[in-house]
Scaffold this motif. Structure first.
Motif, mmCIF file in Angstrom:
data_model
loop_
_atom_site.group_PDB
_atom_site.id
_atom_site.type_symbol
_atom_site.label_atom_id
_atom_site.label_comp_id
_atom_site.label_asym_id
_atom_site.label_seq_id
_atom_site.Cartn_x
_atom_site.Cartn_y
_atom_site.Cartn_z
ATOM 1 N N TYR A 169 0.819 -1.224 0.000
ATOM 2 C CA TYR A 169 0.000 0.000 0.000
ATOM 3 C C TYR A 169 0.850 1.270 0.000
ATOM 4 N N TYR A 178 -1.645 -1.091 -6.008
ATOM 5 C CA TYR A 178 -3.031 -0.756 -6.367
ATOM 6 C C TYR A 178 -3.134 0.195 -7.545
ATOM 7 N N HIS A 291 -4.519 -5.037 8.868
ATOM 8 C CA HIS A 291 -4.726 -5.347 7.459
ATOM 9 C C HIS A 291 -3.535 -6.181 7.014
ATOM 10 N N GLU A 293 -2.691 -8.654 4.213
ATOM 11 C CA GLU A 293 -3.185 -9.166 2.929
ATOM 12 C C GLU A 293 -2.148 -9.940 2.120
ATOM 13 N N ASN A 319 -8.223 -9.983 5.444
ATOM 14 C CA ASN A 319 -7.858 -9.846 4.036
ATOM 15 C C ASN A 319 -6.673 -10.725 3.629
ATOM 16 N N GLU A 426 -12.080 -4.601 5.512
ATOM 17 C CA GLU A 426 -11.985 -5.836 4.740
ATOM 18 C C GLU A 426 -11.962 -6.994 5.723
#
Ligand SMILES: [Fe+2]
Length: 548
Positions: A169, A178, A291, A293, A319, A426
């Motif tokens: 991120y 992303y 988070h 992921e 996630n 998420e």
């Protein structure tokens, strides 16, 4: 005649014209934090060569600033922030930043080094870089590093920071996993990301009151959808991704809570888990929060080996979705994600199980549930925009008599964490069916049949569209289309429909000689930060049992 672009013409901003109004959607579009590449702009940025250090290790700081001098403060970011080192009057150097630094790293010179002394307590340390120049406001940039505990005395608990997700991120320099400035059109995310660059603004330190990604108030069905954290980020010049990952939004809240509660624990990162085969040995319980992921196969192997051998895993995170690979001594993270089938060079090779796509899809086919009892593809959004935008913000309790629920005082059907908003943004879910009012795993998604589902909430891959005039939806249906494509090979209506619904679950089961508890949501730490006594009690029940 002076124009608004003239630097001497300060004060008046440009008029909103149809052209600037067309650009006003920028809070939802890609923008990033990065260097101005202009000596006239006061700025300071920096990064460390590694994320964690032991006493006696040297921290090499690479700093670029347009100020003639800069200063440095290091402080332990525990229950209270405690400064431990100041260095002033360091000579400033404005270093060249390559255009694709997000992909290949900044390659800056070392600006200052210091050695970690023995008497700094283990934990996370915040570095504040400060630049001052006459006529300018003070500029600060923040980084975080972990001072590892001494190897001889492993604490019962080890908190593993989700540095894979932080890195994915991190938009600093242009590209994240992303969005970005990569590719021929300079508009693509980057499947290759370097950690040799600064953290984006808001990952290491946030002001009090910065909105969390999960909205605190349900969406108003009569009003236009709002994304409070992105509006705040744009207004104050923070990363659009500040609330998605990083120390400040997630791990910090758990670490401060656990320290205040008196738990003894070591902090490490996923990068340590990758590089040190015996990292978990000697600890009783590994904790993951926030988070979380992006994981490599090696990280998963090590956690599974840990539980098989009697280790306990407490996951208060959500996630669990993508496989990554780490290269260049873990300085580069690879994740082709949506483009893996076409672009990952591991496709079609003997190592196609290491392709950087979703765990639960071909060619990886390694169900996420085997490690954590839940998986990312069965879950996803809740409490973000119109994705379950009018949900309770909590889980519905199905098994109030489970050991983790002792003393929580919630009955069958009650809401857990609705007040403190723990469910989202998420979540990870499980394929289940109901029997006599109780959910049981079907096992279709690889979940062990002995997994107990304690609580559930609903999630979606498709953002509800109430057709408000002038509205733009951020999530839309792109995630459902991707899921339909990888699971059913098509985007047709039926496949799309089957890919649209998800859930978030709290589960536990005995895995090997060990045990796993998983509250599959990013926002569990919001319940700790907001002192939700029911969320705190469950967390204590899990940690007390697992660290014994
Ligand atoms: Fe995510």
């Amino acid at each position: 005649m002076k124009t608004v672009n003239d630097p001497e013409h300060e004060g008046a901003g440009p008029a909103i014209t149809p052209r600037t109004r067309a650009r006003a959607r920028h809070i939802l579009d890609h923008y990033y934090i990065g260097p101005a590449r202009d000596d006239r702009v006061l700025e300071i940025w920096g990064y460390t060569d590694r994320y964690t250090y032991r006493p006696g290790d040297t921290v090499d700081l690479r700093v670029s600033t347009t100020a003639p001098n800069w200063s440095l403060e290091v402080g332990r970011d525990g229950v209270n922030y405690a400064p431990v080192m100041h260095v002033a009057d360091l000579p400033g150097l404005h270093q060249d930043t390559p255009e694709h630094c997000s992909v290949y790293g900044c390659d800056w010179e070392v600006s200052h080094s210091f050695t970690i002394p023995d008497d700094w307590t283990a934990g996370a340390y915040l570095i504040t870089l400060r630049a001052e120049r006459q006529g300018d406001a003070v500029e600060e940039h923040h980084l975080i590093f972990v001072r590892r505990a001494a190897q001889a005395e492993p604490a019962a608990m080890v908190l593993v920071c989700a540095t894979g997700t932080w890195l994915a991120y991190n938009c600093w320099g242009g590209s994240s996993a992303y969005e970005g400035i990569t590719g021929p059109e300079r508009n693509a995310f980057s499947p290759i990301l370097s950690n040799q660059r600064p953290w984006t603004r808001g990952f290491c330190k946030l002001p009090a009151g910065a909105p969390r990604a999960l909205t605190e108030k349900p969406t108003d069905p009569e009003g236009m959808v709002r994304y409070a954290y992105m509006e705040w980020a744009y207004a104050y010049g923070y990363s659009k991704k500040y609330a998605s990952a990083g120390w400040a939004s997630y791990e910090r809240h758990f670490a401060r809570w656990a320290e205040a509660e008196g738990y003894e624990f070591e902090i490490v990162t996923q990068h340590d888990l990758e590089l040190e085969p015996d990292l978990l040995t000697g600890h009783r319980c590994a904790v993951f929060v926030g988070h979380d992921e992006y994981w490599t196969a090696t990280m998963r192997d090590r956690v599974e080996r840990f539980t098989e051998g009697g280790g306990r895993v407490a996951r208060f995170a959500g996630n669990f979705l993508w496989q990554t690979r780490l290269e260049d001594q873990a300085q580069t993270q690879i994740c082709y994600k949506y483009t893996a089938k076409d672009a990952d060079p591991f496709m079609g090779s003997d190592e196609k199980h290491l392709v950087t796509g979703a765990w639960d899809a071909p060619p990886v086919n390694r169900p996420g549930a085997q490690t954590f009892g839940v998986n990312g593809l069965k879950g996803i959004y809740a409490g973000l925009g119109n994705c379950v935008g009018q949900g309770s913000g909590g889980f519905t309790v199905y098994r109030p008599d489970h050991w983790a629920m002792k003393g929580v005082r919630l009955g069958y059907g009650d809401q857990l964490g609705a007040e403190s908003k723990v469910f989202g943004y998420e979540v990870d879910g499980v394929d289940f069916c109901f029997d006599d009012g109780l959910p049981f795993p079907t096992g279709k998604d690889g979940t062990d049949k002995s997994v107990e589902i304690i609580a559930l909430g609903m999630a979606t891959n498709v953002e509800a569209d109430f057709s408000h005039w002038g509205e733009t939806l951020y999530i839309g249906s792109a995630d459902a289309e991707f899921k339909a494509l990888i699971l059913f090979g098509e985007r047709k209506e039926e496949a799309l429909d089957k890919s649209s619904r998800g859930n978030g679950a709290i589960v536990s089961w005995k895995s090997g000689d060990g045990e796993v508890f998983c509250a599959g949501t990013c926002e569990w730490v919001a319940g700790l930060a907001r002192r939700d006594t029911q969320v705190e009690t469950i967390t204590r029940n899990v940690l007390n049992r697992f660290c014994r």
